[in-house]
Write a protein that holds these residues in place. Structure first.
Motif, PDB file in Angstrom:
ATOM      1  N   THR A  62       0.862  -1.177   0.000  1.00  0.00           N
ATOM      2  CA  THR A  62       0.000   0.000   0.000  1.00  0.00           C
ATOM      3  C   THR A  62       0.899   1.227   0.000  1.00  0.00           C
ATOM      4  OG1 THR A  62      -0.060   0.112   2.400  1.00  0.00           O
ATOM      5  CG2 THR A  62      -1.801  -1.156   1.336  1.00  0.00           C
ATOM      6  N   TYR A  76      -6.561   5.960  -2.036  1.00  0.00           N
ATOM      7  CA  TYR A  76      -5.913   4.656  -1.921  1.00  0.00           C
ATOM      8  C   TYR A  76      -6.277   3.936  -0.637  1.00  0.00           C
ATOM      9  CZ  TYR A  76      -3.193   5.499  -6.078  1.00  0.00           C
ATOM     10  OH  TYR A  76      -2.821   5.715  -7.373  1.00  0.00           O
ATOM     11  N   GLY A  78      -8.000   1.484   1.747  1.00  0.00           N
ATOM     12  CA  GLY A  78      -8.669   0.207   1.490  1.00  0.00           C
ATOM     13  C   GLY A  78      -8.250  -0.450   0.196  1.00  0.00           C
ATOM     14  N   LYS A  79      -7.047  -0.126  -0.297  1.00  0.00           N
ATOM     15  CA  LYS A  79      -6.576  -0.701  -1.561  1.00  0.00           C
ATOM     16  C   LYS A  79      -5.209  -1.348  -1.381  1.00  0.00           C
ATOM     17  CE  LYS A  79      -8.956   2.619  -4.438  1.00  0.00           C
ATOM     18  NZ  LYS A  79      -9.464   2.387  -5.745  1.00  0.00           N
ATOM     19  N   TYR A  80      -4.968  -2.355  -2.174  1.00  0.00           N
ATOM     20  CA  TYR A  80      -3.656  -2.993  -2.268  1.00  0.00           C
ATOM     21  C   TYR A  80      -3.190  -2.943  -3.713  1.00  0.00           C
ATOM     22  CZ  TYR A  80      -3.437  -5.309   2.301  1.00  0.00           C
ATOM     23  OH  TYR A  80      -3.357  -5.583   3.638  1.00  0.00           O
ATOM     24  N   TYR A 101     -10.966  -8.467  -1.404  1.00  0.00           N
ATOM     25  CA  TYR A 101     -10.590  -7.335  -2.251  1.00  0.00           C
ATOM     26  C   TYR A 101     -10.857  -7.714  -3.700  1.00  0.00           C
ATOM     27  CZ  TYR A 101      -8.187  -5.467   1.832  1.00  0.00           C
ATOM     28  OH  TYR A 101      -7.901  -4.974   3.079  1.00  0.00           O
ATOM     29  N   CYS A 103     -10.378  -6.892  -7.887  1.00  0.00           N
ATOM     30  CA  CYS A 103      -9.489  -6.262  -8.865  1.00  0.00           C
ATOM     31  C   CYS A 103     -10.262  -5.142  -9.561  1.00  0.00           C
ATOM     32  CB  CYS A 103      -9.008  -7.296  -9.878  1.00  0.00           C
ATOM     33  SG  CYS A 103      -7.766  -6.665 -11.007  1.00  0.00           S
ATOM     34  N   ASP A 104      -9.681  -3.939  -9.542  1.00  0.00           N
ATOM     35  CA  ASP A 104     -10.352  -2.750 -10.077  1.00  0.00           C
ATOM     36  C   ASP A 104     -10.396  -2.692 -11.592  1.00  0.00           C
ATOM     37  OD1 ASP A 104     -11.028  -1.660  -7.683  1.00  0.00           O
ATOM     38  OD2 ASP A 104      -9.282  -0.355  -7.553  1.00  0.00           O
ATOM     39  N   MET A 121      -4.504  -3.199  -9.161  1.00  0.00           N
ATOM     40  CA  MET A 121      -4.999  -2.555  -7.951  1.00  0.00           C
ATOM     41  C   MET A 121      -6.222  -3.320  -7.477  1.00  0.00           C
ATOM     42  SD  MET A 121      -4.602   0.207  -5.983  1.00  0.00           S
ATOM     43  CE  MET A 121      -3.828   1.469  -6.969  1.00  0.00           C
ATOM     44  N   THR A 123      -9.329  -3.381  -4.541  1.00  0.00           N
ATOM     45  CA  THR A 123     -10.059  -2.523  -3.606  1.00  0.00           C
ATOM     46  C   THR A 123     -10.892  -3.373  -2.658  1.00  0.00           C
ATOM     47  OG1 THR A 123     -10.240  -0.843  -5.324  1.00  0.00           O
ATOM     48  CG2 THR A 123     -11.741  -0.635  -3.472  1.00  0.00           C
TER      49      THR A 123
END
Length: 128
Positions: A62, A76, A78-80, A101, A103-104, A121, A123
């Motif tokens: 992150t 960003y 809550g995102k990896y 999570y 994939c965006d 990314m 989410t």
């Protein structure tokens, strides 16, 4: 002679990248998207997605706290950012520490020698 040095360099880079998964990788459950159904709202049946569950070892990171507090950094939360050798797709999910999570977008392929890595990314979709 330059081509031999370049080939050796590429081999060394490949070995380092593959080895880095053992050191820096995180064990996740990869939820590989298979299909979905539209459901029937009039019968109270909502749409649903189907996934194949696979164990995987991915590198996750992150933004650091200074970047998060900069202009635009809060998006960003809550995102990896994920790096993997598995061929992930836009609707795939990962489960780690009881959280799912998603994939965006389409992952970005990165080629080093004969190996192909993917960066994407992810989410936070839901906590279980």
């Amino acid at each position: 002679m330059g081509a031999i040095v370049d080939a050796a360099l590429v081999k060394r880079l490949q070995a380092q990248l593959v080895g880095s998964y053992e050191i820096f990788g995180h064990n996740v459950t990869w939820r590989k998207y298979i299909s979905s159904s539209g459901g029937q709202p009039e019968l109270g049946i909502g749409d649903s997605a189907s996934f194949q569950l696979r164990p995987a070892r991915w590198k996750l990171w992150t933004l650091d706290i200074a970047e998060m507090q900069a202009v635009g950094g809060q998006i960003y939360g809550g995102k990896y950012i994920v790096e993997t050798m598995d061929q992930i797709d836009a609707r795939d999910e990962m489960k780690i520490s009881g959280r799912i999570y998603r994939c965006d977008s389409q992952p970005i392929p990165v080629r080093v020698g004969a190996n192909l890595w993917y960066k994407a990314m992810f989410t936070l979709a839901k906590s279980t």
